[in-house]
Design a protein around this motif. Structure first.
Motif, PDB file in Angstrom:
ATOM      1  N   ALA A  72      26.884  -2.250   5.887  1.00  0.00           N
ATOM      2  CA  ALA A  72      27.807  -3.375   5.724  1.00  0.00           C
ATOM      3  C   ALA A  72      27.434  -4.516   6.655  1.00  0.00           C
ATOM      4  N   PHE A  73      27.090  -4.188   7.898  1.00  0.00           N
ATOM      5  CA  PHE A  73      26.725  -5.234   8.864  1.00  0.00           C
ATOM      6  C   PHE A  73      25.518  -6.021   8.385  1.00  0.00           C
ATOM      7  N   ARG A  74      24.479  -5.304   7.927  1.00  0.00           N
ATOM      8  CA  ARG A  74      23.279  -5.995   7.450  1.00  0.00           C
ATOM      9  C   ARG A  74      23.599  -6.875   6.242  1.00  0.00           C
ATOM     10  N   THR A  75      24.413  -6.358   5.343  1.00  0.00           N
ATOM     11  CA  THR A  75      24.764  -7.119   4.137  1.00  0.00           C
ATOM     12  C   THR A  75      25.544  -8.373   4.491  1.00  0.00           C
ATOM     13  N   LEU A 239       8.561 -13.569   4.501  1.00  0.00           N
ATOM     14  CA  LEU A 239       8.230 -13.276   5.892  1.00  0.00           C
ATOM     15  C   LEU A 239       8.725 -11.904   6.319  1.00  0.00           C
ATOM     16  N   ARG A 240       9.884 -11.503   5.858  1.00  0.00           N
ATOM     17  CA  ARG A 240      10.474 -10.224   6.271  1.00  0.00           C
ATOM     18  C   ARG A 240       9.830  -9.026   5.581  1.00  0.00           C
ATOM     19  N   LEU A 393      16.361  -7.894   1.364  1.00  0.00           N
ATOM     20  CA  LEU A 393      16.341  -7.970   2.828  1.00  0.00           C
ATOM     21  C   LEU A 393      17.030  -6.771   3.461  1.00  0.00           C
ATOM     22  N   VAL A 394      18.161  -6.375   2.892  1.00  0.00           N
ATOM     23  CA  VAL A 394      18.910  -5.223   3.421  1.00  0.00           C
ATOM     24  C   VAL A 394      18.107  -3.941   3.215  1.00  0.00           C
ATOM     25  N   GLY A 398      16.257  -1.223   6.103  1.00  0.00           N
ATOM     26  CA  GLY A 398      16.517   0.208   6.144  1.00  0.00           C
ATOM     27  C   GLY A 398      15.393   1.052   5.580  1.00  0.00           C
ATOM     28  N   ASP A 399      14.226   0.442   5.348  1.00  0.00           N
ATOM     29  CA  ASP A 399      13.062   1.130   4.790  1.00  0.00           C
ATOM     30  C   ASP A 399      13.397   1.764   3.447  1.00  0.00           C
ATOM     31  N   GLU A 400      14.187   1.053   2.644  1.00  0.00           N
ATOM     32  CA  GLU A 400      14.574   1.544   1.320  1.00  0.00           C
ATOM     33  C   GLU A 400      14.145   0.576   0.227  1.00  0.00           C
TER      34      GLU A 400
END
Length: 433
Positions: A72-75, A239-240, A393-394, A398-400
C-alpha cells in the motif's frame, strides 16, 4: 442513428455548437437567453452542499483497515506523488498559456462569492477560517472548505461508532442521501443541452469569437499537460525498471483505444488488468491491488484537468489567485482524485464544486461543459495508462515484474477479476473520467 443522437455528450456538443453560432449571429440580444443558462447552473449548484457532505461522510465512514503495509505504501507513494506533479504542472501550463484569458468576466463574479475573493488575509486567519463555528451558516453560504472539514471529522467519528457498535443506521442514511441527490442531478442533466445552448449563446453574443479560441486553449492546455505527464511517467519507468520502452506502446494499444473511445476507466479496467499481467509482466497480486486502488486514486488526468479548470475560471474572471488559494485549489484537485472527497455526478458538478469552494465566477462553466467530452478523452487516456505505469513501478520495487513476460519469452494468463466487488470504485473512476 437514433441511438447515437440520444447520446448525452453528443447532444451537449451539438447544443454548444448551435449556441455559439446563434450567439455570433444575434450578438447582444443573446443576453436574453442568459437566465435559462443561469437556471441550469443554479440547479446544479443547489445540490453541491448535500452531495459533498454525504459523499465525504460515506467515504470516510466506510473506510476499513485493509490494504495496508509495504504494498500500500509503495502504491500510494507513486500515486500521490504523480498527482502532486500533475497539479503543479497544470498550474504552470495555465500561467503560460492563459486558457481563460480570452473571456473577461471581471464584472460578473457571482455576488454571493464576492466576500470569498476579497482582500487577502494572513495564513493563520486562512487556516482558522477552514473551521466554522456554525456548520449551518457555512452550509447556507456554500463555504465548502469548512463543510469538508466538518464532514471528514463527522465521517471519522461515524466510522469509529460503526466499528464499535456495528450500527450502520446513520451511515446508511447518508449513503441513501447521496444516491438521492445523485438521482436529482441526473434529472437536472436532462436539460443540460438547453442550458449549455443558452450559456454558450450568451457567451458568444457578448464576448464574440474568442469563445472558440478560449475553448481551444483550454483543451490544448489539457492535452499538453497529459503529454508531459506521460513522458515523465515513461522516464521514471525506464530509469527504474531498465526495460525497453519501445515495446510499451504496442502493449498498451488495446487499453488506450478502449479508454479514448469510451472515456471510461471502469469499462477499460478488465483490459488494463489483462495487459498488466499478460503483456507487461506485473504479478497478479500486485496488479489486483494497485490497479483497483488506481481506479479511485490514480486519476492523474483528472487532477491535471481540475487544476486547469481552476485557473481557467480565475482567468475568465480576471482574478489573480494568491499562493494560498492556488495551494488550496491543488489540494482540492488531489483530494477529488484520491476519493477522499468524491463528488460523483460528472464534470459539471466538479466544476461547480471548485468554483464554489474557491470563490470563482460561474459564467464560463458552460463552455467547459460543452467541450468536456474532448477533455474526458485526455483525462481517461492518462488515468488508464498512468495506473499501468504505477503498477510496473510497484512490481519492480518488489521484484514482481516478470521481464520474460515483458520481452515475450514467456506467456501467462490473468485470472478473471470479480467486477461486482469493484462497483463502487468503477463509479468513482467514471466520475473522474
Amino acid at each position: 442513428m437514433k441511438r447515437t443522437l440520444t447520446n448525452p455528450a453528443l447532444q451537449i456538443g451539438l447544443a454548444a455548437i448551435l449556441g455559439v453560432v446563434v450567439g455570433l449571429i444575434v450578438g447582444d440580444w443573446a443576453v436574453n437567453l442568459k437566465f435559462i443558462g443561469d437556471l441550469f447552473i443554479r440547479l446544479i449548484q443547489m445540490a453541491i452542499v448535500p452531495l459533498v457532505m454525504s459523499s465525504v461522510i460515506v467515504a470516510t465512514g466506510s473506510m476499513t483497515g485493509s490494504g495496508m503495509g509495504r504494498l500500500a505504501f509503495r502504491t500510494f507513494k507513486w500515486m500521490i506523488g504523480f498527482s502532486i506533479v500533475a497539479a503543479i504542472l497544470a498550474w504552470g501550463i495555465s500561467v503560460v498559456i492563459q486558457p481563460g484569458a480570452g473571456i473577461d468576466f471581471s464584472a460578473g463574479v457571482d455576488a454571493s462569492l464576492q466576500e470569498s475573493v476579497g482582500e487577502p488575509v494572513g495564513w493563520q486567519e486562512t487556516l482558522l477560517n477552514f473551521v466554522s463555528t456554525n456548520i449551518f451558516a457555512a452550509m447556507s453560504t456554500a463555504t465548502m472548505v469548512p463543510i469538508i472539514i466538518f464532514s471528514l471529522l463527522f465521517g471519522l467519528a461515524l466510522n469509529a461508532y460503526v466499528t464499535k457498535t456495528g450500527n450502520r443506521l446513520v451511515l446508511d442514511f447518508f449513503d441513501q442521501l447521496q444516491q438521492i441527490v445523485l438521482t436529482m442531478i441526473r434529472f437536472v442533466m436532462i436539460i443540460a443541452p438547453i442550458g449549455v445552448f443558452c450559456l454558450l449563446a450568451n457567451l458568444a453574443g457578448t464576448v464574440g469569437f474568442s469563445v472558440v479560441t478560449s475553448a481551444l486553449k483550454y483543451l490544448g492546455a489539457t492535452l499538453l499537460g497529459v503529454l508531459i505527464i506521460t513522458v515523465l511517467f515513461l522516464l521514471v519507468v525506464g530509469l527504474r525498471t531498465g526495460l525497453n520502452l519501445a515495446k510499451l506502446p504496442a502493449k498498451l494499444g488495446d487499453q488506450t483505444m478502449i479508454a479514448i473511445t469510451t472515456t471510461s476507466s471502469a469499462v477499460t479496467y478488465p483490459t488494463v488488468l489483462r495487459t498488466a499481467i499478460e503483456k507487461v509482466g506485473v504479478s497478479q497480486p500486485i496488479a489486483n491491488f494497485t490497479l483497483s486502488v488506481g481506479l479511485t486514486m490514480g486519476s492523474y488526468g483528472a487532477v491535471l484537468n481540475y487544476m486547469i479548470v481552476v485557473m481557467f475560471l480565475a482567468q475568465s474572471g480576471d482574478i489573480t489567485l494568491d499562493f494560498g488559494t492556488i495551494a488550496l485549489g491543488m489540494a482540492l484537485a488531489i483530494l477529488l482524485n484520491m476519493g477522499t472527497i468524491t463528488v460523483p455526478g460528472g464534470f459539471p458538478v466538479v466544476a461547480m464544486f471548485l468554483a464554489t469552494s474557491l470563490g470563482l465566477p460561474f459564467e464560463a462553466v458552460g463552455l467547459l461543459i460543452a467541450v468536456d467530452w474532448f477533455a474526458g478523452i485526455f483525462r481517461t487516456f492518462l488515468n488508464v495508462n498512468g495506473d499501468t505505469f504505477v503498477a510496473m513501478l510497484v512490481a519492480n520495487a518488489g521484484d514482481e515484474l516478470d521481464r520474460d513476460v515483458y520481452d515475450g519469452r514467456k506467456s501467462v494468463t490473468a485470472d478473471d477479476p470479480d467486477l461486482e466487488d469493484l462497483t463502487e470504485q468503477f463509479e468513482k473512476a467514471d466520475a473522474a473520467d
